[in-house]
Design an enzyme around this catalytic site. Sequence first.
Site, mmCIF file in Angstrom:
data_model
loop_
_atom_site.group_PDB
_atom_site.id
_atom_site.type_symbol
_atom_site.label_atom_id
_atom_site.label_comp_id
_atom_site.label_asym_id
_atom_site.label_seq_id
_atom_site.Cartn_x
_atom_site.Cartn_y
_atom_site.Cartn_z
ATOM 1 N N HIS A 1 34.424 48.798 53.774
ATOM 2 C CA HIS A 1 34.575 47.368 54.069
ATOM 3 C C HIS A 1 33.511 46.899 55.055
ATOM 4 O O HIS A 1 33.748 46.901 56.263
ATOM 5 C CB HIS A 1 35.949 47.112 54.696
ATOM 6 C CG HIS A 1 37.096 47.434 53.807
ATOM 7 N ND1 HIS A 1 37.531 46.572 52.826
ATOM 8 C CD2 HIS A 1 37.899 48.510 53.747
ATOM 9 C CE1 HIS A 1 38.559 47.114 52.194
ATOM 10 N NE2 HIS A 1 38.801 48.297 52.733
ATOM 11 N N ILE B 1 39.173 52.121 55.032
ATOM 12 C CA ILE B 1 40.599 51.856 55.205
ATOM 13 C C ILE B 1 41.332 52.489 54.021
ATOM 14 O O ILE B 1 41.297 51.953 52.917
ATOM 15 C CB ILE B 1 40.898 50.332 55.248
ATOM 16 C CG1 ILE B 1 40.044 49.615 56.304
ATOM 17 C CG2 ILE B 1 42.399 50.093 55.470
ATOM 18 C CD1 ILE B 1 40.457 49.841 57.738
ATOM 19 N N SER C 1 44.868 48.090 45.207
ATOM 20 C CA SER C 1 44.319 48.063 43.842
ATOM 21 C C SER C 1 45.425 47.945 42.803
ATOM 22 O O SER C 1 45.264 47.269 41.784
ATOM 23 C CB SER C 1 43.473 49.304 43.590
ATOM 24 O OG SER C 1 44.258 50.482 43.704
ATOM 25 N N GLU D 1 32.749 43.864 55.251
ATOM 26 C CA GLU D 1 33.208 42.516 55.629
ATOM 27 C C GLU D 1 34.085 42.562 56.876
ATOM 28 O O GLU D 1 34.277 41.541 57.534
ATOM 29 C CB GLU D 1 33.944 41.845 54.453
ATOM 30 C CG GLU D 1 35.388 42.268 54.226
ATOM 31 C CD GLU D 1 35.538 43.627 53.557
ATOM 32 O OE1 GLU D 1 34.523 44.330 53.361
ATOM 33 O OE2 GLU D 1 36.688 43.993 53.229
ATOM 34 N N CYS E 1 36.103 48.731 48.152
ATOM 35 C CA CYS E 1 37.362 49.467 48.263
ATOM 36 C C CYS E 1 38.216 49.288 47.004
ATOM 37 O O CYS E 1 37.893 49.860 45.975
ATOM 38 C CB CYS E 1 38.102 49.052 49.539
ATOM 39 S SG CYS E 1 39.430 50.189 49.969
#
Lengths: 195, 309
Positions: free
Chosen positions: A172, A129, A44, A174, A74
């Site tokens: 996540h 994560i 980030s 994905e 996230c």
Amino acid sequence: MLALQGGVREHARMLVGLGADVVPVRRADQLDALDALVLPGGESSTIDRLLRVLDLRDPLRAAIAQGLPVLGTCAGLILLADRIEDPAPGQQTLGVLDVTVRRNAFGRQADSSEETVATVLGPVRAAFIRAPLVVSVGEGVEVIARRGAEPTDTDAPIVGVRCGDVTGIAVHPELTGDATFHRALLGQAAVRRAG
Amino acid sequence: MVPMAQNTPGTDAPATGSPLVKRGLADMLKGGVIMDVVTPEQARIAEDAGAVAVMALERVPADIRAQGGVSRMSDPDMIEGIMREVSIPVMAKARIGHQVEAQILEHLGVDYIDESEVLSPADYAHHIDKQPFTVPFVCGATNLGEALRRIAEGAAMIRSKGEAGTGDVSEATKHIRTIRKQIAELAALHASSPEELYVAAKELQAPYELVREVAERGELPVVLFTAGGVATPADAALMMQLGADGVFVGSGIFHSGDPARRAAAIVRATAQYDDPAAVADASRGLGEAMVGISVADLPAPHRLAERGW
């Protein structure tokens, strides 16, 4: 999708699989053609820095303020948040979601995990994560997922929030290929397009 | 898997240390720059510049090269000092084959272990069995066979080696090109004569299952960064154009005239690698680059990339 840094490819693959045209956004003028936006995971503090260096932060804020449906995962959730409890020095956010987040709230990488999260959209298989946590939500923000519990269990940590067409999740999907949230985003995009 | 709470359908116990979780952190580092740092102050500069992670080590490769001697895992106090200083992931190096250094690093809670040829090898035959660890590993490779052997041992991320501590990017170019070319060859073989993949696996000295997976996907099953000799924003952009998922920068930042500025410039050039105007802008006014040493002038015993088996 925002494509400055992070897990861009995995989101793109899923969206393409659901029939969407995916545009990697690296310049402000690329925002105009979008029906929806994904803010992927990544670092980030890095993405924030790049948004500002590349003059993308304000155009992105404006696009979201005008109703562009967004899914942040996230680091994407951190970017959406109004407040970070423990920012990297100088770290900013887009500030479009009235929540406070804490970075790396569940520990370091050794504590990262794969699990099923109960959400208002049903169970979602996803990975934490070095995931953030939502420590508080403002009025009008709906809690849509908690860790290890149903979204209604007020004792459990908040890992998903929604306000209008802005959705942020700490996990996540994905990475596991669970398309629940991506389908919901494309649904919002279709409504916006029709409207 | 044991349910976390019997009465909460849809939830289960968290699975830590799975391949997906180990590879997942590397997925989140893509498009980013990982910087070698030897002090908390350098780590602070790296995070402020937009690094996605830092690599904590005692001496950067250029100094290891200059000072010689045996190079080992860093002091735990130094690694913990860096972990306290920054909020981005912290990686640290263990010697090739030194499972105890890796156990120490896992105990300290680093986010990734680099089983690295930059340190003196502890074992000239075996690498660490990385599968049992919860913490993920990144390993170097000069070609696809080496990359797949490391993945078979449990590496969750690969970096092409280059020649660390030189400021000469030519070996990094060679290694990333070699790996990409060998992947393309496997993909072509999969399309034309998949029965030849068995012999391809033999020639690559890698497990057949991994060879077939790469042939089917046309890419490695893990993230591929590049390393070794990257010293300028243009070097970093070159690596990205050659197909790297991201870049490690070792000596190139803190052996330059203005580390903070160069670090930020390399981050920007890595993100905008296909935009010459942006890379040009990032390249302006950075002061002295590291002096460097040409790989061609390095006698063979001092070539770190040849470590790894």
